[in-house]
Structure formats: structure tokens, C-alpha cells
Design a protein around this motif. Structure first.
Motif, PDB file in Angstrom:
ATOM      1  N   VAL A 174       0.944  -1.019  -0.050  1.00 51.16           N
ATOM      2  CA  VAL A 174       0.012   0.000   0.013  1.00 51.16           C
ATOM      3  C   VAL A 174       1.057   1.239  -0.170  1.00 51.16           C
ATOM      4  CG1 VAL A 174      -1.764   1.166   1.116  1.00 51.16           C
ATOM      5  CG2 VAL A 174      -1.849  -1.269   1.469  1.00 51.16           C
ATOM      6  N   ASN A 176       0.627   5.335  -0.024  1.00 55.31           N
ATOM      7  CA  ASN A 176      -0.170   6.436   0.075  1.00 55.31           C
ATOM      8  C   ASN A 176      -1.519   6.164   0.286  1.00 55.31           C
ATOM      9  OD1 ASN A 176       2.067   8.192   0.427  1.00 55.31           O
ATOM     10  ND2 ASN A 176       1.913   8.934  -1.716  1.00 55.31           N
ATOM     11  N   ARG A 177      -1.919   5.148   0.955  1.00 54.00           N
ATOM     12  CA  ARG A 177      -3.420   4.704   0.997  1.00 54.00           C
ATOM     13  C   ARG A 177      -3.940   4.198  -0.409  1.00 54.00           C
ATOM     14  NH1 ARG A 177      -6.149   8.584   5.348  1.00 54.00           N
ATOM     15  NH2 ARG A 177      -4.618   8.315   7.127  1.00 54.00           N
ATOM     16  N   LYS A 178      -2.962   3.695  -1.452  1.00 53.36           N
ATOM     17  CA  LYS A 178      -3.514   3.411  -2.610  1.00 53.36           C
ATOM     18  C   LYS A 178      -2.960   2.073  -2.950  1.00 53.36           C
ATOM     19  CE  LYS A 178      -4.224   7.973  -4.744  1.00 53.36           C
ATOM     20  NZ  LYS A 178      -3.854   8.864  -5.920  1.00 53.36           N
ATOM     21  N   ASP A 179      -3.533   1.470  -4.022  1.00 51.27           N
ATOM     22  CA  ASP A 179      -2.989   0.078  -4.433  1.00 51.27           C
ATOM     23  C   ASP A 179      -1.595   0.283  -5.029  1.00 51.27           C
ATOM     24  OD1 ASP A 179      -3.391  -2.580  -4.535  1.00 51.27           O
ATOM     25  OD2 ASP A 179      -3.120  -2.322  -6.711  1.00 51.27           O
ATOM     26  N   GLN A 209       3.597  -1.253   3.951  1.00 48.92           N
ATOM     27  CA  GLN A 209       2.821   0.160   4.144  1.00 48.92           C
ATOM     28  C   GLN A 209       3.769   1.106   3.952  1.00 48.92           C
ATOM     29  OE1 GLN A 209       0.259   0.315   7.433  1.00 48.92           O
ATOM     30  NE2 GLN A 209      -0.780   2.401   6.549  1.00 48.92           N
ATOM     31  N   HIS A 211       4.439   5.572   3.225  1.00 54.33           N
ATOM     32  CA  HIS A 211       4.079   7.025   2.829  1.00 54.33           C
ATOM     33  C   HIS A 211       5.236   7.864   2.199  1.00 54.33           C
ATOM     34  CE1 HIS A 211       0.422   6.772   4.953  1.00 54.33           C
ATOM     35  NE2 HIS A 211       1.225   6.030   5.965  1.00 54.33           N
TER      36      HIS A 211
END
Length: 276
Positions: A174, A176-179, A209, A211
Motif C-alpha cells: 500500500v 499513500n493509501r493506494k494500491d 505500508q 508514505h
């Protein structure tokens, strides 16, 4: 002076010269001394020479200097010599006995001081040797895992920076909270990011995960790979660090875009040159 007195003096001088020439055949050394003595006596008796000696103040001083100084070229003022007692009465120059050493200290005292100095030097060498042994050992690396069982790594590339967390899972990524497929549509970027998993042979064993911010997709992909490699190193340094270090995944890539220069088109490109 009358003509008769002058003629008489010239006759006496001529007679003395002839006498000396006749005696020169017998003894050359004695004739030279005699000629010098008679000539000095004759010229000193002349009134003009007596008057010249009485009027000249330098002649007596020069004569006295040559009589007092045997060698005028000897520079006695340049060296000061003091009278000393150089007799050898069984003691050295410092007044010590023969049982003492050359520096004025008893032999037993010098041996004791030398032994103490050698002991201190040996102890200092042993301490330094222990430091060398400790420093030569590789640092002890331990796993850094938080209370949720995650390992953290921060990476950077160009102007991008990424924060990556990994934990045991099934290989979900994941960003930035995207696939993962949605954020990085190009396959080259995805392969670039998953390279640390290939090096450590852990594909599909961890969930990721992250960012990321700053820069473009290429810079962000490089930043995520750098953070992922550091996270794997923190999770299990004994097993994952050697391959990551060997391939250079743990090293921050310092390359950046070179700034534009004043008077040029770009960093290195310049304008077209015209002759006229």
C-alpha cells in the motif's frame, strides 16, 4: 749643513758598504745582521731622522703595540678562556664517584626507574591492545521491531523521501493509501521497488505500508526501495544485511539534478555560438 760635513758622511757610508761587501763572501748570515745594525745606527744618527721621530706621535705607539702582541692577527678578544682544574683524581666531571653512572645518578636508582618505566609502557600497550581487539570486532546488530511487530525504515532518492513499515504477511503493498498497481502503473518502477525482496528471497512474506512525498515517480520508487531495504535490515540484520549490503541497497543514492547555470540553457548546455 756645510758641504764638508755632507761629504764626510757620504764617505763614511761608502766605506761601510765596501767593508760589508768584502765580508759577505765569508758569511752571508752574519753580513746581513751586520749590515742591518750599521745602517740603522747610521740613519738614526742623522738629525733629520731624530727630528722626525720626535715630531711623529704614532711611531712609539705602533712600536709598543707590536712589542706587546706577538701575533697581530691573533683574535684574543673573540674567545674567553677560564682557568680550570683538569686534574683527574678518581672522580668524573660532576664530582661523582666511579660507582655512579655517567649522568650523576647511582646505578641502582637508574635500574629501578628504568624498570618502572618499562612496566608502565607495557601496561599502556596492553590497554591499547585490548581496545584494538574490541574495535576490530563487528558491531552487534539487533532487531528493531515495535510493539506491533513492524520494522521501520526511512529512505530517500533525489528530492523524494519515504517512510516504510514491514510486517509478516502475504505480500500486500500500500502506497499513500493506494494500491501498488494503481500508484505505480509502470512495471519498471514496481520491479525497482521489489528488488530488496528478490535479494533476500522473501517475496510474499511481508506486507508493506509506506508514505512517500516529493519528486516524481522515479524518485519516489527509489526512495521506497531504500526505505524497504533499511526496514528489512532492522527486522533481521544477521540474515538480510549481507545481501542488501553487497548489492548496495542500503546506501543512499546521492545523485540529483544539477542546477541550471547563469548564461546557459541548462546545467551543461550552452546556447548556439555564432561567428558573426
Amino acid at each position: 749643513m756645510s758641504v764638508t760635513t755632507k761629504s764626510l758622511q757620504m764617505l763614511v757610508a761608502r766605506t761601510a758598504t765596501l767593508t760589508l761587501r768584502s765580508a759577505a763572501t765569508k758569511s752571508s748570515s752574519s753580513s746581513f745582521t751586520t749590515t742591518t745594525t750599521i745602517t740603522k745606527a747610521f740613519f738614526s744618527s742623522r738629525p733629520s731622522m731624530q727630528r722626525r721621530q720626535s715630531q711623529s706621535p704614532r711611531y712609539p705607539q705602533q712600536q709598543s703595540q707590536h712589542t706587546t702582541r706577538e701575533n697581530p692577527r691573533l683574535r684574543t678578544h673573540a674567545v674567553s678562556l677560564y682557568h680550570g682544574d683538569y686534574s683527574d683524581d678518581g672522580a668524573d666531571a660532576w664530582g661523582n664517584d666511579d660507582d655512579d653512572d655517567d649522568y650523576g645518578f647511582p646505578a641502582e636508582t637508574e635500574d629501578a626507574e628504568l624498570a618502572d618505566w618499562a612496566k608502565k609502557e607495557q601496561e599502556a600497550y596492553e590497554r591499547q591492545k585490548q581496545k584494538w581487539i574490541v574495535n576490530s570486532k563487528p558491531p552487534e546488530r539487533v532487531s528493531i521491531i515495535d510493539e506491533r511487530g513492524r520494522a521501520y525504515g526511512r529512505g530517500g532518492r533525489k528530492t523524494s523521501s519515504a517512510r516504510v513499515w514491514i510486517e509478516p504477511g502475504f505480500g500486500n503493498v500500500v502506497v499513500n493509501r493506494k494500491d501498488f498497481m494503481e500508484y505505480f502503473p509502470r512495471a519498471a518502477h514496481r520491479e525497482h521497488i521489489l528488488a530488496p525482496f528478490v535479494a533476500t528471497m522473501t517475496c510474499g512474506k511481508f506486507d508493506i505500508q509506506c508514505h512517500v512525498e516529493g519528486g516524481g515517480l522515479s524518485g519516489q520508487a527509489g526512495a521506497i526501495r531504500h526505505g524497504l531495504a533499511r526496514a528489512l535490515n532492522h527486522y533481521n540484520p544477521d540474515e538480510y544485511r549481507p545481501p542488501l549490503k553487497r548489492l548496495g541497497y542500503l546506501t543512499r543514492d546521492p545523485r540529483k539534478v544539477e542546477r541550471k547555470k547563469v548564461g546557459q540553457k541548462k546545467a551543461r548546455k550552452s546556447g548556439q555560438w555564432s561567428r558573426r
